[in-house]
Design a protein around this motif. Structure first.
Motif, PDB file in Angstrom:
ATOM      1  N   LEU A 173       0.823  -1.298  -0.002  1.00  0.00           N
ATOM      2  CA  LEU A 173       0.132  -0.024   0.026  1.00  0.00           C
ATOM      3  C   LEU A 173       0.742   1.199  -0.059  1.00  0.00           C
ATOM      4  O   LEU A 173       2.025   1.199   0.788  1.00  0.00           O
ATOM      5  CB  LEU A 173      -0.949  -0.108   1.315  1.00  0.00           C
ATOM      6  N   SER A 174       0.559   2.333  -0.842  1.00  0.00           N
ATOM      7  CA  SER A 174       1.241   3.534  -0.865  1.00  0.00           C
ATOM      8  C   SER A 174       1.392   4.203   0.475  1.00  0.00           C
ATOM      9  O   SER A 174       0.265   4.393   1.122  1.00  0.00           O
ATOM     10  CB  SER A 174       0.748   4.426  -1.997  1.00  0.00           C
ATOM     11  N   LYS A 175       2.472   4.507   0.921  1.00  0.00           N
ATOM     12  CA  LYS A 175       2.688   5.052   2.227  1.00  0.00           C
ATOM     13  C   LYS A 175       1.783   6.255   2.496  1.00  0.00           C
ATOM     14  O   LYS A 175       1.840   6.602   3.671  1.00  0.00           O
ATOM     15  CB  LYS A 175       4.268   5.332   2.433  1.00  0.00           C
ATOM     16  N   LYS A 176       1.572   6.953   1.486  1.00  0.00           N
ATOM     17  CA  LYS A 176       0.689   8.334   1.457  1.00  0.00           C
ATOM     18  C   LYS A 176      -0.681   7.957   2.161  1.00  0.00           C
ATOM     19  O   LYS A 176      -1.318   8.811   2.535  1.00  0.00           O
ATOM     20  CB  LYS A 176       0.456   9.212   0.433  1.00  0.00           C
ATOM     21  N   TYR A 177      -1.010   6.657   1.985  1.00  0.00           N
ATOM     22  CA  TYR A 177      -2.254   6.161   2.740  1.00  0.00           C
ATOM     23  C   TYR A 177      -2.272   5.735   4.034  1.00  0.00           C
ATOM     24  O   TYR A 177      -3.348   4.923   4.520  1.00  0.00           O
ATOM     25  CB  TYR A 177      -3.232   5.368   1.461  1.00  0.00           C
ATOM     26  N   PHE A 178      -1.034   5.578   4.581  1.00  0.00           N
ATOM     27  CA  PHE A 178      -0.970   4.839   5.992  1.00  0.00           C
ATOM     28  C   PHE A 178      -1.719   5.743   7.145  1.00  0.00           C
ATOM     29  O   PHE A 178      -1.964   5.086   8.017  1.00  0.00           O
ATOM     30  CB  PHE A 178       0.738   4.821   6.379  1.00  0.00           C
ATOM     31  N   ASN A 179      -1.919   7.094   7.183  1.00  0.00           N
ATOM     32  CA  ASN A 179      -2.259   7.855   8.263  1.00  0.00           C
ATOM     33  C   ASN A 179      -3.839   7.749   8.240  1.00  0.00           C
ATOM     34  O   ASN A 179      -4.485   8.205   7.525  1.00  0.00           O
ATOM     35  CB  ASN A 179      -1.911   9.442   7.788  1.00  0.00           C
ATOM     36  N   PHE A 180      -3.992   7.214   9.295  1.00  0.00           N
ATOM     37  CA  PHE A 180      -5.574   7.029   9.755  1.00  0.00           C
ATOM     38  C   PHE A 180      -5.879   7.947  11.145  1.00  0.00           C
ATOM     39  O   PHE A 180      -6.766   7.533  11.851  1.00  0.00           O
ATOM     40  CB  PHE A 180      -6.056   5.557   9.911  1.00  0.00           C
ATOM     41  N   VAL A 181      -4.983   8.683  11.471  1.00  0.00           N
ATOM     42  CA  VAL A 181      -5.016   9.592  12.522  1.00  0.00           C
ATOM     43  C   VAL A 181      -5.572  10.944  12.208  1.00  0.00           C
ATOM     44  O   VAL A 181      -6.476  11.629  13.063  1.00  0.00           O
ATOM     45  CB  VAL A 181      -3.532   9.648  13.355  1.00  0.00           C
ATOM     46  N   MET A 182      -5.092  11.513  11.169  1.00  0.00           N
ATOM     47  CA  MET A 182      -5.479  12.728  10.788  1.00  0.00           C
ATOM     48  C   MET A 182      -6.884  12.804  10.396  1.00  0.00           C
ATOM     49  O   MET A 182      -7.229  12.064   9.789  1.00  0.00           O
ATOM     50  CB  MET A 182      -4.694  13.256   9.696  1.00  0.00           C
ATOM     51  N   LYS A 211     -14.086  11.027  12.409  1.00  0.00           N
ATOM     52  CA  LYS A 211     -12.605  11.425  11.920  1.00  0.00           C
ATOM     53  C   LYS A 211     -13.167  12.204  10.510  1.00  0.00           C
ATOM     54  O   LYS A 211     -12.037  12.864   9.949  1.00  0.00           O
ATOM     55  CB  LYS A 211     -11.504  10.683  11.691  1.00  0.00           C
ATOM     56  N   GLN A 212     -14.266  12.038   9.870  1.00  0.00           N
ATOM     57  CA  GLN A 212     -14.388  12.575   8.570  1.00  0.00           C
ATOM     58  C   GLN A 212     -13.398  12.222   7.765  1.00  0.00           C
ATOM     59  O   GLN A 212     -13.033  13.020   6.916  1.00  0.00           O
ATOM     60  CB  GLN A 212     -14.548  14.070   8.628  1.00  0.00           C
ATOM     61  N   ILE A 213     -13.111  10.884   7.796  1.00  0.00           N
ATOM     62  CA  ILE A 213     -12.228  10.186   6.789  1.00  0.00           C
ATOM     63  C   ILE A 213     -13.155   9.387   5.754  1.00  0.00           C
ATOM     64  O   ILE A 213     -13.805   8.512   6.129  1.00  0.00           O
ATOM     65  CB  ILE A 213     -11.226   9.217   7.370  1.00  0.00           C
ATOM     66  N   ILE A 214     -13.222   9.900   4.497  1.00  0.00           N
ATOM     67  CA  ILE A 214     -13.709   9.054   3.409  1.00  0.00           C
ATOM     68  C   ILE A 214     -12.976   8.148   2.401  1.00  0.00           C
ATOM     69  O   ILE A 214     -11.915   8.400   2.149  1.00  0.00           O
ATOM     70  CB  ILE A 214     -14.296  10.114   2.398  1.00  0.00           C
ATOM     71  N   GLU A 256       0.468  -3.387  10.194  1.00  0.00           N
ATOM     72  CA  GLU A 256      -0.581  -2.588  11.091  1.00  0.00           C
ATOM     73  C   GLU A 256      -0.715  -1.221  10.575  1.00  0.00           C
ATOM     74  O   GLU A 256       0.655  -0.523  11.014  1.00  0.00           O
ATOM     75  CB  GLU A 256      -0.334  -3.022  12.568  1.00  0.00           C
ATOM     76  N   LEU A 257      -1.584  -0.582  10.500  1.00  0.00           N
ATOM     77  CA  LEU A 257      -1.785   0.593  10.399  1.00  0.00           C
ATOM     78  C   LEU A 257      -2.062   1.713  11.848  1.00  0.00           C
ATOM     79  O   LEU A 257      -2.954   1.148  12.755  1.00  0.00           O
ATOM     80  CB  LEU A 257      -2.896   1.204   9.491  1.00  0.00           C
ATOM     81  N   GLU A 258      -1.609   2.703  11.903  1.00  0.00           N
ATOM     82  CA  GLU A 258      -1.829   3.470  13.213  1.00  0.00           C
ATOM     83  C   GLU A 258      -3.348   3.967  13.101  1.00  0.00           C
ATOM     84  O   GLU A 258      -3.819   4.677  12.188  1.00  0.00           O
ATOM     85  CB  GLU A 258      -0.759   4.434  13.377  1.00  0.00           C
ATOM     86  N   HIS A 259      -3.739   4.203  14.106  1.00  0.00           N
ATOM     87  CA  HIS A 259      -5.275   4.603  14.303  1.00  0.00           C
ATOM     88  C   HIS A 259      -5.693   5.220  15.687  1.00  0.00           C
ATOM     89  O   HIS A 259      -4.728   4.925  16.618  1.00  0.00           O
ATOM     90  CB  HIS A 259      -6.266   3.803  13.796  1.00  0.00           C
ATOM     91  N   GLU A 260      -6.765   5.847  15.875  1.00  0.00           N
ATOM     92  CA  GLU A 260      -6.870   6.376  17.269  1.00  0.00           C
ATOM     93  C   GLU A 260      -8.414   5.618  17.588  1.00  0.00           C
ATOM     94  O   GLU A 260      -9.397   6.527  18.181  1.00  0.00           O
ATOM     95  CB  GLU A 260      -7.158   7.700  17.327  1.00  0.00           C
ATOM     96  N   ILE A 261      -8.852   4.612  17.148  1.00  0.00           N
ATOM     97  CA  ILE A 261     -10.016   3.742  17.201  1.00  0.00           C
ATOM     98  C   ILE A 261     -10.223   3.542  18.685  1.00  0.00           C
ATOM     99  O   ILE A 261      -9.388   2.973  19.290  1.00  0.00           O
ATOM    100  CB  ILE A 261     -10.433   2.513  16.385  1.00  0.00           C
ATOM    101  N   GLU A 262     -11.418   3.996  19.397  1.00  0.00           N
ATOM    102  CA  GLU A 262     -11.577   3.548  20.670  1.00  0.00           C
ATOM    103  C   GLU A 262     -11.870   2.029  21.093  1.00  0.00           C
ATOM    104  O   GLU A 262     -11.388   1.455  21.845  1.00  0.00           O
ATOM    105  CB  GLU A 262     -12.615   4.443  21.551  1.00  0.00           C
ATOM    106  N   ASP A 263     -12.578   1.605  20.089  1.00  0.00           N
ATOM    107  CA  ASP A 263     -13.129   0.103  20.249  1.00  0.00           C
ATOM    108  C   ASP A 263     -12.131  -0.786  19.709  1.00  0.00           C
ATOM    109  O   ASP A 263     -12.105  -0.888  18.580  1.00  0.00           O
ATOM    110  CB  ASP A 263     -14.465   0.005  19.446  1.00  0.00           C
TER     111      ASP A 263
END
Length: 294
Positions: A173-182, A211-214, A256-263
């Motif tokens: 996967l392209s590294k530019k799509y790794f971010n699931f925090v912003m 997060k308003q990530i689409i 594994e991708l970084e995230h801030e999911i509470e569940d």
């Protein structure tokens, strides 16, 4: 009193109608109707009344339901009573999610078959919400699933274990799509899922919305193994129980991708009706569950 007519009555209730009951019982609708007429004649009361286009339970039928349940329960107890104390036979109907069946249940099944080879065991793989519905309808003896909400008081549920969830992708996967925090992102990626109502997928969708990530779309592939292969092929990302992908993560085939999911975990539970007679087969299976999954 003919037990067949009582079982027909219960099937009509569980299957939501005479037609569905006839399919379930493998007989004609006229036979189902005849059984109800016989039961009504024996009991001296009407069990169903027509309201609009539907047949619904009379108040008398609702009042005697617990008594009819007791009759069927007593029959199970009588069948089990005279068996040798070391002999385990009969039928056991269980339903659970595919993830648990494939990755967590094999040791349980192996030991159960060694200790109870004569038991007719039926295991259905289905979504957690479907397991719940099958329990409520009385179509299974034991339900094992991730906790999706409180049961009514007529059911007993017990916790088994807590399982960690993880967000995974292909290392290609392209590294530019790794971010699931912003916040406020649009990514041309698919969410890969084994079921439209997978609990962990619902957690992820809720997080994306917060997060308003689409993401581009959802790819439903029907099984956890197909989900994993799709991620390995870089067809999208998935939020899944960690135990389903731990070997691929360890080998570097998935990341594994970084995230801030509470569940970040799901609780596995087992559930049965509190009036259900616990047969020797069911008791053994529950003991093995507690031993292997706790």
């Amino acid at each position: 009193m003919d037990l067949k007519t009582i079982k027909t009555f219960k099937t009509i209730i569980n299957e939501n109608g005479f037609v569905n009951a006839s399919y379930k019982l493998g007989c004609t609708q006229s036979t189902v109707t005849f059984h109800i007429q016989q039961l009504e004649q024996e009991l001296g009361m009407k069990l169903f009344e027509k309201i609009g286009r539907k047949m619904v339970l009379t108040q008398d039928a609702k009042d005697i339901m617990p008594l009819l349940d007791d009759i069927l329960l007593s029959l199970e107890q009588i069948k089990d009573y005279k068996k040798d104390s070391n002999e385990i036979t009969g039928k056991l109907r269980i339903a659970m999610p595919e993830t648990l069946l494939i990755y967590k249940m094999q040791e349980v099944l192996k030991e159960f078959k060694l200790k109870a080879p004569n038991v007719e065991l039926s295991i259905q793989g289905m979504n957690c919400y479907e397991v719940r519905q099958q329990l409520l309808k009385g179509n299974i003896d034991l339900g094992i699933h991730y906790d999706v909400g409180k049961y009514i008081d007529t059911f007993i549920s017990n916790r088994l274990n807590n399982f960690k969830l993880t967000l995974v992708a292909s290392p290609n996967l392209s590294k530019k799509y790794f971010n699931f925090v912003m916040n406020n992102q649009v990514k041309p990626l698919s969410i890969v899922s084994n079921h439209p109502r997978a609990l962990y997928k619902e957690y992820f969708l809720k997080y994306l919305n917060s997060k308003q990530i689409i993401l581009q779309n959802t790819l439903e592939v029907g099984s956890i193994e197909a989900t994993k292969q799709s991620i390995l092929s870089n067809l999208g990302i998935a939020y899944v129980p960690e135990f389903t992908v731990e070997n691929e993560i360890k080998n570097g085939d998935l990341i594994e991708l970084e995230h801030e999911i509470e569940d970040t975990s799901v609780n596995a539970i087992y559930v049965y009706h509190k009036n259900k007679y616990i047969t020797k087969a069911m008791s053994l299976f529950i003991k093995l569950l507690q031993k292997k999954l706790k």
